[in-house]
Design an enzyme around this catalytic site. Structure first.
Site: not given
Ligand code: ACO
Length: 434
Positions: A369, A311
């Site tokens: 979720d 998140h």
């Molecule tokens: N699975 C694997 N790796 C992940 C995940 C994940 N779900 N989420 C983040 N990471 C990793 C990224 O690849 C990144 O790794 P790195 O540093 O090696 O490059 C690191 O964790 C940081 O992630 P960011 O993408 O910078 O985090 P950001 O805050 O931009 O993204 C997000 C947040 C979009 C929610 C992301 O965690 C994601 O895509 N999660 C899966 C989708 C999801 O569950 N969304 C629901 C959000 S809650 C809602 O809307 C109610």
């Protein structure tokens, strides 16, 4: 305003500039850079708004490190266990929980508006039966502005209030209609003697030949899903609604923009994506294949993510995920599905992920979720409808945030700037010479 300031210095000898530091009631201070461009001719650069507060707000507060979520100061855990969704709607819209007289009056207002114009059926008929419910919802919600021209003036507080009530009241009817259309069943009209959640479930599951049998555990679970998704401060869809409404468009159009944004798999579409991910793992061999899946998620060359994890704001367990997990147990128990293989797979995957160094070091925990899909699936909601239900619940938050923005004397049309990196001025070469 605090008596503190922040001074920005430049390495090129330009004079330093000082900005006020503003403090909220809780949470990080902000540096008020509104005069930056006038003072320096420079913009800030912050793609994804990682360090930018786009507004001030009194509605929802999140402490992502603590895993805390407050609506108007009340912890989500208390609201989810002591209130129903319409009380939470009143809280988000008007700032306070209703007393019993106010609750009756507010529920009465909402239930009076649950029907949609009969013409809506014909509008719906223009869609393919297999259209994604979010495609349908984007259209239906936007179309409401054509049906209610008496409440589309965004600058009239009374009209905004009527639109708010109409939207909260009609979203369950529209989501249920989108579902009924997709399965070719007759629409069920709302029943105003039922609770908000029970009425929605009846419109979804009853048919003219068989009424819906109310199961209190399932109705409570649905109501909790609504409460947990009701608002979440300046997330992508809420910011979309604010930006869209900042042009002065009508509330229905702005909420339709929110629905469109919510559809994305990185936002509201994650519950659908999460359930599909669990099905995939199950199809490939279930728990035995979790290791392979996690390896794919960690692989820098793959785009696979563990859906329902991570998140932008929570760097701890999403408090909504804990409540949803609890509801998951209750619902599966009530339905005699305690041994549901998908739920077991989800629990095993969660346990492995929260102990894995990759997820621990990145502070990736389950978000709401992760469990909401399993709960909805158990209730009988088809997977493509999950995000539409999220949009139903989030409508009150969007409207509360929109109202707050319009009533703010500092409100301005949203107009971000850019760092231009494209081609500079050049002349068009005549076609024959290109
Ligand atoms: N699975 C694997 N790796 C992940 C995940 C994940 N779900 N989420 C983040 N990471 C990793 C990224 O690849 C990144 O790794 P790195 O540093 O090696 O490059 C690191 O964790 C940081 O992630 P960011 O993408 O910078 O985090 P950001 O805050 O931009 O993204 C997000 C947040 C979009 C929610 C992301 O965690 C994601 O895509 N999660 C899966 C989708 C999801 O569950 N969304 C629901 C959000 S809650 C809602 O809307 C109610």
């Amino acid at each position: 305003m605090t008596d503190r300031t922040a001074t920005l210095t430049f390495s090129d000898g330009a004079p330093p500039v000082t900005f006020p530091v503003l403090a909220g009631t809780v949470g990080p201070d902000v540096i008020d850079i509104r005069t930056l461009y006038a003072k320096t001719g420079k913009f800030t650069y912050d793609t994804g708004f990682l360090s930018t507060a786009s507004c001030n707000s009194t509605i929802t507060y999140i402490d992502g490190d603590k895993g805390e979520l407050l609506y108007r100061g009340y912890p989500i855990e208390e609201l989810a266990t002591k209130c129903d969704f319409l009380e939470v709607c009143h809280l988000l819209l008007y700032g306070e929980l209703p007393d019993s007289t106010e609750k009756i009056a507010f529920s009465g207002r909402v239930t009076k508006h649950t029907m949609v114009n009969e013409q809506m059926q014909f509008f719906l008929r223009g869609f393919r039966r297999d259209a994604h419910p979010m495609a349908v919802m984007t259209g239906l919600v936007g179309a409401l502005s054509a049906f209610y021209p008496d409440s589309i003036n965004l600058h009239d507080a009374n009209q905004r209030d009527i639109s708010a009530i109409r939207l909260i009241a009609k979203m369950p009817t529209l989501v249920a209609m989108a579902y009924k259309y997709s399965v070719g069943q007759p629409y069920m009209y709302p029943r105003n003697d039922l609770s908000y959640a029970a009425n929605f479930m009846r419109m979804m599951f009853a048919t003219p030949c068989e009424d819906f049998k109310i199961n209190e555990v399932l109705v409570r679970a649905m109501d909790r899903i609504f409460i947990l998704h009701a608002d979440h401060e300046q997330n992508a869809s809420t910011s979309t609604v604010r930006l869209c409404a900042s042009s002065g468009t009508n509330p229905f159009a702005a909420i339709a923009a929110g629905v469109a944004c919510l559809w994305g798999p990185a936002h509201g579409g994650a519950n659908e994506a999460c359930l599909n991910m669990l099905y995939d793992i199950q199809a490939q061999g279930g728990a035995a294949k979790i290791g392979d899946f996690i390896a794919k998620v960690k692989d820098k060359n793959s785009t696979v993510k563990l859906m329902g994890f991570g998140h932008r704001v929570y760097k701890n367990y999403d408090p909504r995920a804990k409540l949803m997990r609890e509801t998951c147990y209750e619902v599966l128990d009530a339905l005699g599905l305690g041994d549901d293989p998908l739920f077991k797979l989800a629990m095993t995957l969660e346990k492995i992920a929260v102990e894995d160094e990759y997820f621990v070091s990145r502070k990736l925990y389950p978000n709401v979720d992760y469990y909401s899909g399993i709960v909805q699936k158990a209730i009988g909601i088809p997977v493509p409808l999950f995000t539409a239900i999220f949009s139903l619940a989030r409508t009150v938050g969007w409207i509360a945030q929109l109202n707050e923005m319009i009533a703010d004397p500092e409100y301005k049309i949203g107009r971000p700037r850019q760092l231009f990196t494209g081609q500079t001025r050049r002349s068009v070469v005549p076609l024959a010479q290109r």
